[in-house]
Design a protein around this motif. Structure first.
Motif, PDB file in Angstrom:
ATOM      1  N   ALA A 160       0.850  -1.115   0.008  1.00 31.67           N
ATOM      2  CA  ALA A 160      -0.088  -0.041   0.070  1.00 31.67           C
ATOM      3  C   ALA A 160       0.800   1.198  -0.115  1.00 31.67           C
ATOM      4  O   ALA A 160       0.509   2.343  -0.708  1.00 31.67           O
ATOM      5  N   LYS A 161       2.012   1.243   0.774  1.00 30.11           N
ATOM      6  CA  LYS A 161       2.909   2.383   0.759  1.00 30.11           C
ATOM      7  C   LYS A 161       3.625   2.490  -0.499  1.00 30.11           C
ATOM      8  O   LYS A 161       4.034   3.809  -0.834  1.00 30.11           O
ATOM      9  N   TYR A 162       4.148   1.367  -1.042  1.00 29.95           N
ATOM     10  CA  TYR A 162       5.007   1.440  -2.202  1.00 29.95           C
ATOM     11  C   TYR A 162       4.149   0.991  -3.377  1.00 29.95           C
ATOM     12  O   TYR A 162       4.315  -0.241  -3.687  1.00 29.95           O
ATOM     13  N   LYS A 163       3.498   1.791  -4.099  1.00 28.95           N
ATOM     14  CA  LYS A 163       2.574   1.269  -5.192  1.00 28.95           C
ATOM     15  C   LYS A 163       3.273   1.000  -6.473  1.00 28.95           C
ATOM     16  O   LYS A 163       2.859   0.077  -7.368  1.00 28.95           O
ATOM     17  N   ASP A 164       4.465   1.207  -6.564  1.00 29.07           N
ATOM     18  CA  ASP A 164       5.475   0.583  -7.662  1.00 29.07           C
ATOM     19  C   ASP A 164       5.755  -0.744  -7.585  1.00 29.07           C
ATOM     20  O   ASP A 164       6.257  -1.345  -8.513  1.00 29.07           O
ATOM     21  N   VAL A 165       5.630  -1.290  -6.152  1.00 35.57           N
ATOM     22  CA  VAL A 165       6.078  -2.644  -5.977  1.00 35.57           C
ATOM     23  C   VAL A 165       4.946  -3.747  -6.558  1.00 35.57           C
ATOM     24  O   VAL A 165       3.823  -3.311  -6.086  1.00 35.57           O
ATOM     25  N   ASN A 166       5.406  -4.407  -7.315  1.00 30.92           N
ATOM     26  CA  ASN A 166       4.314  -5.532  -7.703  1.00 30.92           C
ATOM     27  C   ASN A 166       4.924  -6.825  -7.182  1.00 30.92           C
ATOM     28  O   ASN A 166       5.729  -7.462  -7.694  1.00 30.92           O
ATOM     29  N   VAL A 167       3.991  -7.355  -6.729  1.00 34.43           N
ATOM     30  CA  VAL A 167       3.837  -8.564  -5.778  1.00 34.43           C
ATOM     31  C   VAL A 167       4.199  -9.718  -6.675  1.00 34.43           C
ATOM     32  O   VAL A 167       5.177 -10.567  -6.383  1.00 34.43           O
ATOM     33  N   TYR A 168       3.902  -9.613  -8.022  1.00 29.93           N
ATOM     34  CA  TYR A 168       4.185 -10.884  -8.982  1.00 29.93           C
ATOM     35  C   TYR A 168       5.519 -10.815  -9.583  1.00 29.93           C
ATOM     36  O   TYR A 168       5.861 -11.731 -10.176  1.00 29.93           O
ATOM     37  N   ASP A 169       6.291  -9.749  -9.209  1.00 28.22           N
ATOM     38  CA  ASP A 169       7.650  -9.663  -9.817  1.00 28.22           C
ATOM     39  C   ASP A 169       8.586 -10.283  -8.848  1.00 28.22           C
ATOM     40  O   ASP A 169       9.604 -10.273  -9.060  1.00 28.22           O
ATOM     41  N   ILE A 170       8.221 -10.643  -7.520  1.00 32.63           N
ATOM     42  CA  ILE A 170       9.008 -11.156  -6.480  1.00 32.63           C
ATOM     43  C   ILE A 170       9.579 -12.360  -6.861  1.00 32.63           C
ATOM     44  O   ILE A 170       8.912 -13.398  -7.199  1.00 32.63           O
ATOM     45  N   ASP A 171      11.038 -12.621  -6.820  1.00 37.27           N
ATOM     46  CA  ASP A 171      11.930 -13.870  -7.331  1.00 37.27           C
ATOM     47  C   ASP A 171      12.120 -14.602  -6.033  1.00 37.27           C
ATOM     48  O   ASP A 171      12.277 -15.541  -6.375  1.00 37.27           O
ATOM     49  N   MET A 172      12.023 -14.014  -4.870  1.00 34.81           N
ATOM     50  CA  MET A 172      12.389 -14.690  -3.680  1.00 34.81           C
ATOM     51  C   MET A 172      11.696 -14.238  -2.462  1.00 34.81           C
ATOM     52  O   MET A 172      11.533 -12.931  -2.432  1.00 34.81           O
ATOM     53  N   ILE A 173      11.477 -15.113  -1.725  1.00 37.22           N
ATOM     54  CA  ILE A 173      10.630 -15.027  -0.283  1.00 37.22           C
ATOM     55  C   ILE A 173      11.565 -15.571   0.754  1.00 37.22           C
ATOM     56  O   ILE A 173      11.693 -16.870   0.475  1.00 37.22           O
ATOM     57  N   ILE A 174      11.943 -14.654   1.711  1.00 39.78           N
ATOM     58  CA  ILE A 174      12.858 -15.418   2.727  1.00 39.78           C
ATOM     59  C   ILE A 174      11.976 -14.850   3.980  1.00 39.78           C
ATOM     60  O   ILE A 174      11.871 -13.747   4.422  1.00 39.78           O
ATOM     61  N   VAL A 175      11.647 -15.810   4.843  1.00 44.05           N
ATOM     62  CA  VAL A 175      11.108 -15.567   6.191  1.00 44.05           C
ATOM     63  C   VAL A 175      11.945 -16.049   7.225  1.00 44.05           C
ATOM     64  O   VAL A 175      12.506 -17.263   7.322  1.00 44.05           O
ATOM     65  N   ALA A 176      12.385 -14.994   8.051  1.00 37.36           N
ATOM     66  CA  ALA A 176      13.234 -15.488   9.523  1.00 37.36           C
ATOM     67  C   ALA A 176      12.007 -15.542  10.659  1.00 37.36           C
ATOM     68  O   ALA A 176      11.563 -14.579  11.065  1.00 37.36           O
ATOM     69  N   SER A 177      12.256 -16.277  11.314  1.00 34.21           N
ATOM     70  CA  SER A 177      11.101 -16.523  12.643  1.00 34.21           C
ATOM     71  C   SER A 177      11.532 -17.522  13.611  1.00 34.21           C
ATOM     72  O   SER A 177      12.485 -18.384  13.149  1.00 34.21           O
ATOM     73  N   THR A 178      11.530 -17.429  14.542  1.00 36.48           N
ATOM     74  CA  THR A 178      11.547 -18.626  15.837  1.00 36.48           C
ATOM     75  C   THR A 178      10.442 -19.010  16.380  1.00 36.48           C
ATOM     76  O   THR A 178       9.966 -19.648  17.298  1.00 36.48           O
ATOM     77  N   SER A 179       9.222 -18.468  15.597  1.00 39.03           N
ATOM     78  CA  SER A 179       7.711 -18.914  16.288  1.00 39.03           C
ATOM     79  C   SER A 179       7.085 -19.802  15.071  1.00 39.03           C
ATOM     80  O   SER A 179       5.801 -19.633  15.221  1.00 39.03           O
ATOM     81  N   TYR A 180       7.797 -20.819  14.410  1.00 40.08           N
ATOM     82  CA  TYR A 180       7.087 -21.382  13.717  1.00 40.08           C
ATOM     83  C   TYR A 180       6.233 -22.375  14.404  1.00 40.08           C
ATOM     84  O   TYR A 180       6.503 -23.091  15.461  1.00 40.08           O
TER      85      TYR A 180
END
Length: 180
Positions: free
Chosen positions: A53-73
Motif C-alpha cells: 500500500a505504501k509503495y505502489k510501484d512494487v508489484n508482488v508478482y515480480d517477486i523472485d524470492m521470499i525469505i522468512v526469518a522467525s523463531t515462532s514456527y
C-alpha cells in the motif's frame, strides 16, 4: 506491522512486584505488542500488505524470492515462505525460511542480497515475524523483552554502484557458542 494489543511496562511491573520504572531502566522498552487472535501468517501478510500500500510501484508478482526469518514456527512443513507465496499467488519464486534466533533477520537480509548480486533474482522480500508473547516465560528478565510483530524489506536489483559488507559467523569456545 504490530498487533493492536499494547502491554505497557506498568502491567508487567505490577504482575511481577517490580518497582515502577524497573523495566525501562534496564531495557529502554516502554511497551510491547501482543497478538491475541492473529496468527504468525496474519502478521506477515499484514506487513506485506502495508508495504504494498505504501509503495505502489512494487508489484508482488515480480517477486523472485521470499525469505522468512522467525523463531515462532508452529510447524516445520510446509515452510512459512511457501504460505506467503500461496497467499499472494506468486507463481514462480525461491522460498526459504531461516531459523537463527535473534540474528535470523540479518542472516535473511544477507542471503537476499547475495542472491540478487549473484543470480537471476531481481526482486526479493525478507520478512521477520514472531509471536513470542505466547511463550510461557517464567523469568521476568526474558518476558519483559519480547512481543509480537512482523517487518518486511523489499529488495530489487540495481545497476547503481553500491557498498555492502556483512560478516556473519559463529564460533565455539569451550563453554559457549557465540555469534559475531
Amino acid at each position: 506491522y504490530v498487533p493492536k494489543k499494547i502491554v505497557y511496562n506498568k502491567i508487567l511491573e505490577e504482575e511481577n512486584n517490580l518497582e515502577k520504572g524497573y523495566i525501562y531502566k534496564r531495557t529502554g522498552i516502554e511497551k510491547r505488542f501482543y497478538s491475541n487472535e492473529e496468527t504468525l501468517e496474519d502478521l506477515a501478510v499484514n506487513a506485506i500488505k502495508d508495504m504494498l500500500a505504501k509503495y505502489k510501484d512494487v508489484n508482488v508478482y515480480d517477486i523472485d524470492m521470499i525469505i522468512v526469518a522467525s523463531t515462532s514456527y508452529t510447524n516445520i512443513m510446509p515452510l512459512f515462505s511457501f504460505k506467503i507465496q500461496k497467499y499472494f499467488e506468486i507463481k514462480d519464486c525461491i522460498c526459504m525460511d531461516i531459523l537463527a534466533g535473534c540474528s535470523g533477520y540479518i542472516n535473511a537480509i544477507d542471503v537476499a542480497q547475495k542472491y540478487i548480486e549473484t543470480s537471476c533474482v531481481k526482486n526479493a522480500i525478507v520478512i521477520g515475524a514472531d509471536i513470542l508473547s505466547r511463550n510461557n516465560y517464567e523469568d521476568i528478565n526474558t518476558k519483559m523483552l519480547f512481543g509480537d510483530g512482523a517487518g518486511v524489506i523489499y529488495f530489487e536489483k540495481s545497476d547503481l554502484p553500491k557498498k555492502y559488507f556483512c560478516k556473519i559467523c559463529s564460533y565455539e569456545d569451550r563453554d559457549n557458542i557465540l555469534s559475531c
